[in-house]
Every structure is written in C-alpha cells, then in structure tokens.
Scaffold this motif. Structure first.
Motif, PDB file in Angstrom:
ATOM      1  N   TYR A 119      -0.339   4.550  -1.170  1.00 60.70           N
ATOM      2  CA  TYR A 119      -1.073   5.794  -0.932  1.00 60.70           C
ATOM      3  C   TYR A 119      -2.473   5.481  -0.451  1.00 60.70           C
ATOM      4  O   TYR A 119      -3.151   4.572  -0.963  1.00 60.70           O
ATOM      5  CB  TYR A 119      -1.136   6.619  -2.227  1.00 60.70           C
ATOM      6  CG  TYR A 119      -2.047   7.811  -2.134  1.00 60.70           C
ATOM      7  CD1 TYR A 119      -1.653   8.963  -1.473  1.00 60.70           C
ATOM      8  CD2 TYR A 119      -3.318   7.787  -2.713  1.00 60.70           C
ATOM      9  CE1 TYR A 119      -2.491  10.057  -1.388  1.00 60.70           C
ATOM     10  CE2 TYR A 119      -4.163   8.868  -2.628  1.00 60.70           C
ATOM     11  CZ  TYR A 119      -3.745  10.007  -1.964  1.00 60.70           C
ATOM     12  OH  TYR A 119      -4.577  11.093  -1.879  1.00 60.70           O
ATOM     13  N   THR A 120      -2.933   6.250   0.525  1.00 61.70           N
ATOM     14  CA  THR A 120      -4.328   6.244   0.966  1.00 61.70           C
ATOM     15  C   THR A 120      -4.723   7.699   1.177  1.00 61.70           C
ATOM     16  O   THR A 120      -4.092   8.417   1.949  1.00 61.70           O
ATOM     17  CB  THR A 120      -4.495   5.487   2.297  1.00 61.70           C
ATOM     18  OG1 THR A 120      -4.032   4.161   2.125  1.00 61.70           O
ATOM     19  CG2 THR A 120      -5.939   5.454   2.732  1.00 61.70           C
ATOM     20  N   SER A 136     -12.036   6.775   0.566  1.00 62.12           N
ATOM     21  CA  SER A 136     -10.650   7.052   0.179  1.00 62.12           C
ATOM     22  C   SER A 136     -10.211   6.231  -1.024  1.00 62.12           C
ATOM     23  O   SER A 136     -10.777   5.186  -1.339  1.00 62.12           O
ATOM     24  CB  SER A 136      -9.723   6.773   1.361  1.00 62.12           C
ATOM     25  OG  SER A 136      -9.777   5.402   1.700  1.00 62.12           O
ATOM     26  N   SER A 180      -3.945  10.192  -6.283  1.00 60.23           N
ATOM     27  CA  SER A 180      -3.749   8.754  -6.480  1.00 60.23           C
ATOM     28  C   SER A 180      -3.224   8.466  -7.881  1.00 60.23           C
ATOM     29  O   SER A 180      -2.365   7.606  -8.057  1.00 60.23           O
ATOM     30  CB  SER A 180      -5.051   7.987  -6.218  1.00 60.23           C
ATOM     31  OG  SER A 180      -6.020   8.283  -7.190  1.00 60.23           O
ATOM     32  N   LYS A 189      -2.098   0.444  -4.656  1.00 56.32           N
ATOM     33  CA  LYS A 189      -1.394  -0.752  -4.200  1.00 56.32           C
ATOM     34  C   LYS A 189      -0.485  -1.234  -5.316  1.00 56.32           C
ATOM     35  O   LYS A 189      -0.807  -1.118  -6.497  1.00 56.32           O
ATOM     36  CB  LYS A 189      -2.377  -1.850  -3.804  1.00 56.32           C
ATOM     37  CG  LYS A 189      -3.232  -1.468  -2.621  1.00 56.32           C
ATOM     38  CD  LYS A 189      -4.190  -2.583  -2.276  1.00 56.32           C
ATOM     39  CE  LYS A 189      -5.083  -2.183  -1.112  1.00 56.32           C
ATOM     40  NZ  LYS A 189      -6.051  -3.234  -0.794  1.00 56.32           N
ATOM     41  N   ARG A 193      -6.985   4.220  -2.805  1.00 54.14           N
ATOM     42  CA  ARG A 193      -5.797   3.485  -2.387  1.00 54.14           C
ATOM     43  C   ARG A 193      -5.003   3.097  -3.622  1.00 54.14           C
ATOM     44  O   ARG A 193      -5.574   2.694  -4.630  1.00 54.14           O
ATOM     45  CB  ARG A 193      -6.178   2.229  -1.620  1.00 54.14           C
ATOM     46  CG  ARG A 193      -6.890   2.535  -0.345  1.00 54.14           C
ATOM     47  CD  ARG A 193      -7.310   1.286   0.349  1.00 54.14           C
ATOM     48  NE  ARG A 193      -8.064   1.659   1.543  1.00 54.14           N
ATOM     49  CZ  ARG A 193      -8.370   0.827   2.506  1.00 54.14           C
ATOM     50  NH1 ARG A 193      -8.009  -0.413   2.426  1.00 54.14           N
ATOM     51  NH2 ARG A 193      -9.046   1.259   3.548  1.00 54.14           N
ATOM     52  N   LEU A 249       0.859  -1.180   0.000  1.00 52.17           N
ATOM     53  CA  LEU A 249       0.000   0.000   0.000  1.00 52.17           C
ATOM     54  C   LEU A 249       0.900   1.236   0.000  1.00 52.17           C
ATOM     55  O   LEU A 249       1.667   1.460   0.928  1.00 52.17           O
ATOM     56  CB  LEU A 249      -0.908  -0.003   1.228  1.00 52.17           C
ATOM     57  CG  LEU A 249      -1.869   1.164   1.360  1.00 52.17           C
ATOM     58  CD1 LEU A 249      -2.900   1.147   0.233  1.00 52.17           C
ATOM     59  CD2 LEU A 249      -2.568   1.116   2.708  1.00 52.17           C
TER      60      LEU A 249
END
Length: 186
Positions: A115-116, A147, A123, A151, A149, A113
């Motif tokens: 970015y959140t 949010s 993103s 990955k 994410r 992971l």
C-alpha cells in the motif's frame, strides 16, 4: 584530347585474355613448386645422424669440499622454532569480527510494497488485512512525507519475495517487490 573508349567486344576480349594469362601463371607456379618438393624428397638421406660434442661449452661444477681438501661432513644448520603462537592472535581477530557482525542489524534485500497512500487509517487497515492473510509475515508501516507505505517481509533475494507476491496479488493486485533495507534473521 579525344577520349577513345574501347568497344564492348574488345573490352571483353581483353578481360578474357588477362584471365587466361593469370590462370597460366598460377598453373605454372603450382607445377614448379610440386617438382621442387619431389626433388627434395629424393635427395633426403635419413641414415645420417648429427652429433656434436658440447662438453667444452658446458659450465663445470666445482664441489666446495674439494677446494678445502678436507673430507669433513657438511655442517648442519640449526632449525629455529618459533615459540610465538599465532592461534591466539587469530582467535582474537575472529572474536572481534564476530562482535562487529553482531552489531550489523540490516542488510540490502527486498520487501513487498502492498500500500502507498496518504491515509494513516487505511495503512493500518491494510496492515491488519495482511496479518489475517498470513500471521507469520513481518509487516512494516513507514511514513515518508507525504505518504504512508505498508511493506511486507524481509527477503534476501527477489526470488524468495516472488513466491509470497504471487499469493498476495489475489488480495492486493497493486503489490510489487521493492528493494529495501531488511532486518537480519538471527
């Protein structure tokens, strides 16, 4: 009722005398046992062997050929062979399992992971930055309300993910390994 307590000197004498009696009894017991063991060794005679005939107690085997009074050769039993071929059935089962395995597209594994956050533009920017870092990595953008994410990778185990994580930590210090459904590489 008067409570008579023994003076300390008398109590000590009593404890010492009890201790002496117990030691005397244990020494006497050891001497007695060792003398009995020595006597049993003197009277033991190794030249005597024991023999008993048990033939009367054994069951007797009766040959069935002797009961019929015939000296015929024993009958041969026919060997049955099955013409049913299991290979076809096994091959069909393997083919059906192979087809079922082809339908499975994902398994439990790990991703990194990177970015959140709540920004779609951010993103996408992070996704492009990961591609510039290594174009061979699979990068996935996922939206789980509220949010976004980002990955990275399809890793079957945590060890494989940790090698890439060490490299990504330079550019993305908050990156971490998370369990996720990964795509099977065929």
């Amino acid at each position: 009722m008067k409570n008579k307590l023994l003076p300390d000197a008398d109590r000590i004498k009593m404890n010492v005398s009890m201790k002496n009696v117990l030691e005397l009894i244990s020494v006497f017991t050891i001497i007695l046992m060792s003398s009995c063991a020595a006597m049993s060794q003197k009277h033991k005679d190794n030249s005597v062997t024991y023999y008993e005939d048990l033939s009367t107690a054994r069951p007797a085997y009766i040959n069935p050929d002797t009961l019929t009074n015939s000296n015929q050769a024993p009958k041969k039993t026919a060997v049955t062979t099955f013409s049913y071929d299991d290979n076809k059935r096994v091959a069909a089962r393997i083919d059906s399992l192979t087809e079922m395995n082809r339908r499975i597209a994902t398994v439990q594994g790990f991703r990194i992971l990177v970015y959140t956050g709540s920004s779609s533009d951010e993103s996408q920017r992070i996704k492009q930055q990961v591609y510039t870092f290594d174009s061979q990595l699979n990068v996935y953008t996922q939206y789980k309300q509220p949010s976004f994410r980002v990955k990275v990778g399809d890793f079957p185990d945590r060890v494989a993910a940790s090698y890439i994580l060490n490299d990504l930590k330079r550019s993305f210090p908050n990156a971490m390994i998370v369990p996720d459904q990964i795509n099977l590489v065929r």
